[in-house]
Design a protein around this motif. Structure first.
Motif, short mmCIF file in Angstrom:
data_model
loop_
_atom_site.label_atom_id
_atom_site.label_comp_id
_atom_site.label_asym_id
_atom_site.label_seq_id
_atom_site.Cartn_x
_atom_site.Cartn_y
_atom_site.Cartn_z
N ASN A 116 4.46 -90.17 40.07
CA ASN A 116 4.83 -89.70 38.42
C ASN A 116 5.53 -88.29 38.39
N ASN A 117 6.81 -88.47 38.12
CA ASN A 117 7.60 -87.53 37.66
C ASN A 117 8.19 -87.03 36.27
N SER A 118 7.12 -87.56 35.55
CA SER A 118 7.29 -87.64 34.10
C SER A 118 7.14 -86.03 33.33
N GLU A 119 6.49 -85.16 34.13
CA GLU A 119 6.26 -84.01 33.64
C GLU A 119 6.29 -82.77 34.55
N THR A 120 6.08 -81.58 34.10
CA THR A 120 6.26 -80.26 35.25
C THR A 120 5.02 -80.37 36.02
N HIS A 121 5.01 -80.01 37.18
CA HIS A 121 4.23 -79.67 38.14
C HIS A 121 3.76 -78.67 38.70
N ALA A 122 2.49 -78.38 38.99
CA ALA A 122 2.08 -77.14 40.14
C ALA A 122 3.03 -77.23 41.30
N ALA A 123 3.22 -76.42 42.00
CA ALA A 123 3.82 -76.42 43.20
C ALA A 123 2.93 -75.43 44.44
N ILE A 124 2.93 -76.12 45.49
CA ILE A 124 2.33 -75.47 46.56
C ILE A 124 3.14 -75.27 48.06
N LEU A 125 3.20 -74.03 48.48
CA LEU A 125 3.80 -73.72 49.86
C LEU A 125 2.85 -74.07 50.78
N SER A 126 3.16 -74.70 51.77
CA SER A 126 2.40 -75.15 53.03
C SER A 126 2.96 -74.72 54.38
N PRO A 127 2.74 -73.42 54.87
CA PRO A 127 3.33 -72.94 55.95
C PRO A 127 1.94 -73.32 57.22
N HIS A 128 2.56 -73.55 58.47
CA HIS A 128 1.71 -74.21 59.22
C HIS A 128 1.58 -72.96 60.40
N ALA A 148 -0.29 -83.84 46.48
CA ALA A 148 0.99 -84.34 45.87
C ALA A 148 0.22 -85.57 44.73
N ARG A 149 -0.81 -86.33 45.51
CA ARG A 149 -1.41 -87.21 44.43
C ARG A 149 -2.05 -86.58 43.40
N MET A 150 -2.56 -85.45 43.46
CA MET A 150 -3.28 -84.54 42.71
C MET A 150 -2.50 -84.06 41.74
N GLY A 151 -1.06 -84.02 41.84
CA GLY A 151 -0.14 -83.52 40.71
C GLY A 151 0.68 -82.45 41.18
N ALA A 152 0.69 -82.05 42.51
CA ALA A 152 1.60 -80.88 43.00
C ALA A 152 2.68 -81.27 43.90
N VAL A 153 3.91 -80.34 43.58
CA VAL A 153 4.84 -80.46 44.41
C VAL A 153 4.73 -79.71 45.55
N VAL A 154 4.55 -80.25 46.97
CA VAL A 154 4.34 -79.37 48.31
C VAL A 154 5.35 -79.53 49.11
N PHE A 155 5.73 -78.13 49.42
CA PHE A 155 6.80 -77.94 50.61
C PHE A 155 6.09 -77.54 51.91
N ALA A 156 6.20 -78.34 52.79
CA ALA A 156 5.65 -78.13 54.28
C ALA A 156 6.84 -77.78 55.07
N TYR A 157 6.98 -76.43 55.45
CA TYR A 157 8.04 -76.07 56.38
C TYR A 157 7.68 -75.45 57.70
N ASP A 158 8.68 -75.43 58.71
CA ASP A 158 8.53 -75.17 60.05
C ASP A 158 8.18 -73.60 60.37
N MET A 159 7.57 -73.09 61.22
CA MET A 159 7.68 -72.05 61.70
C MET A 159 9.05 -71.79 62.32
N VAL A 160 9.59 -70.56 62.21
CA VAL A 160 10.62 -70.23 63.22
C VAL A 160 10.46 -70.40 64.71
N GLY A 161 11.31 -71.54 65.23
CA GLY A 161 11.19 -71.64 66.55
C GLY A 161 10.53 -73.04 66.73
N TYR A 162 10.02 -73.73 65.93
CA TYR A 162 9.08 -74.99 66.00
C TYR A 162 9.81 -75.94 65.13
N GLY A 163 9.30 -77.22 65.62
CA GLY A 163 9.81 -78.02 64.62
C GLY A 163 11.31 -78.43 64.83
#
Length: 387
Positions: A116-128, A148-163
């Motif tokens: 559901n993208n009809s409103e503004t959402h919280a956002a969460i950074l997800s480093p591993h 995300a299902r709870m209503g957040a935009v989540v960005f999971a991103y790579d460590m340097v040298g991985y992925g």
């Protein structure tokens, strides 16, 4: 008190705490008993809010100077965003994403967002962290999809040298700088999105991702809630170049540790998650009480919490994730009704995708033409002096 404790440590531990030949504090830099004494030394440096904030400012400046963050390119916007492979899942959407960290260097990851993208959402950074399979592993996919299902935009991103972030090796001497800068750029990107509420930004990661969590939180107050998992320790400074390879804990006029760096989150909400099988085993007795005192100085003692799991190990397992879900649900105003049942939090709706389905640059796609290749090329471009 400070002088007495330093003399005791020097005599009985044969460790000249304030005058070591290197400014790097690596791995198990102190024993657990030495660290407990050092926490008393640190506590003697402040006794009210002004004296704590003076110390906090010195610690924060030590991070910025130790990482040489102020020497990074002056970039605003210019993300050159690449989004591919949009997949509609059960109550959430997954996208493969890359953004430019600085000219020629890209951050690769996945964006999880509400269906559901009809409103503004919280956002969460997800480093591993350094655990197996990195951002592609089930525990990262589970936590990102549930959030995300709870209503957040989540960005999971790579460590340097991985992925997919293989422009440099993970052992590049400036790994700490690159990862902190990458986190800052992910944060810049998230707050630039029209579907994100900049007043509801969180960050969470486990192990090395926990280090990234408390470092970014310490230096950037756009983070409004923070959950470092199985990493905040009084005696352990991180065992990798990406955690202790640059002098953020010590200079010629100050010494600190990751407990005080984590405490720089105050008075913003923070949850420490610890276990009984690693360097966070003492959190309820050593690390957490110190941080509680900092929060109490602000009159915000209720905004810091510790979930300690004495029978668990070093991971970001289900019970650790449920503690985080509860915390972010409250402080980032997420809706957990879609993921809760009488038995607790549900993750069985999450589809675990294969690594190849989560990559931005697969065998059929071309990478940007301006990529910097190799440690030497990146170090030369940034002109970082480690002497």
């Amino acid at each position: 008190m400070k002088l007495f404790i330093c003399i005791v440590l020097t005599i009985f531990c044969n460790k000249p705490i304030w005058g070591q030949e290197t400014l790097l504090c690596k791995g198990n830099y102190w024993t657990e008993d030495e660290a407990a004494l050092m926490m008393k030394t640190f506590a003697s440096e402040w006794d009210d809010l002004p004296s704590w904030e003076a110390r906090a400012n010195r610690i924060r400046r030590g991070i910025i100077e130790g990482l040489q963050l102020e020497n990074m390119p002056n970039i605003s916007g210019n993300f050159n965003t690449i989004i591919k492979g949009t997949k509609a899942m059960d109550g959430y959407i997954v996208e493969n994403i890359a953004i430019e960290s600085f000219p020629g260097f890209y951050i690769t990851g996945n964006l999880y967002r509400p269906a559901n993208n009809s409103e503004t959402h919280a956002a969460i950074l997800s480093p591993h962290g350094h655990l197996k399979n990195k951002r592609f592993t089930e525990y990262v996919q589970n936590r990102c999809a549930v959030l995300a299902r709870m209503g957040a935009v989540v960005f999971a991103y790579d460590m340097v040298g991985y992925g997919e972030c293989t422009q440099v090796k993970h052992d590049i001497p400036i790994a700490m700088l690159l990862q902190t800068w990458n986190s800052k750029r992910v944060l810049d990107y998230l707050v630039s999105r029209p579907d994100v509420d900049p007043e509801r930004i969180g960050i969470t990661g486990g192990s090395g991702g926990g280090t990234q969590t408390f470092i970014l939180t310490a230096i950037d107050d756009r983070i409004k809630a923070s959950v470092p998992v199985v990493q905040v320790s009084a005696h352990f400074f991180g065992g990798c170049v990406c955690e202790s390879g640059m002098p953020i804990h010590k200079s010629h006029d100050h010494q600190t540790n990751n407990v005080e760096i984590a405490a720089l989150c105050a008075p913003r909400p923070m949850l420490l998650v610890s276990d009984g099988d690693d360097w966070t085993r003492n959190t309820p007795q050593v690390e957490y009480p110190y941080i509680q005192k900092v929060y109490a100085m602000y009159g915000e003692a209720s905004k810091v919490a510790n979930v300690h799991l004495p029978l668990e190990k070093h991971d970001y397992g289900f019970s650790k994730r449920t503690a985080m879900y509860n915390f972010f649900s409250h402080y980032l105003k997420l809706d957990n009704s879609e993921v809760l049942s009488n038995e607790g939090y549900q993750e069985d709706f999450v589809t675990i995708l294969h690594e190849e389905d989560l990559k931005v640059f697969d065998k059929n796609s071309s990478k940007p033409k301006n990529l910097l290749h190799g440690n030497k090329a990146v170090m030369k471009y940034l002109d970082v002096d480690l002497k």
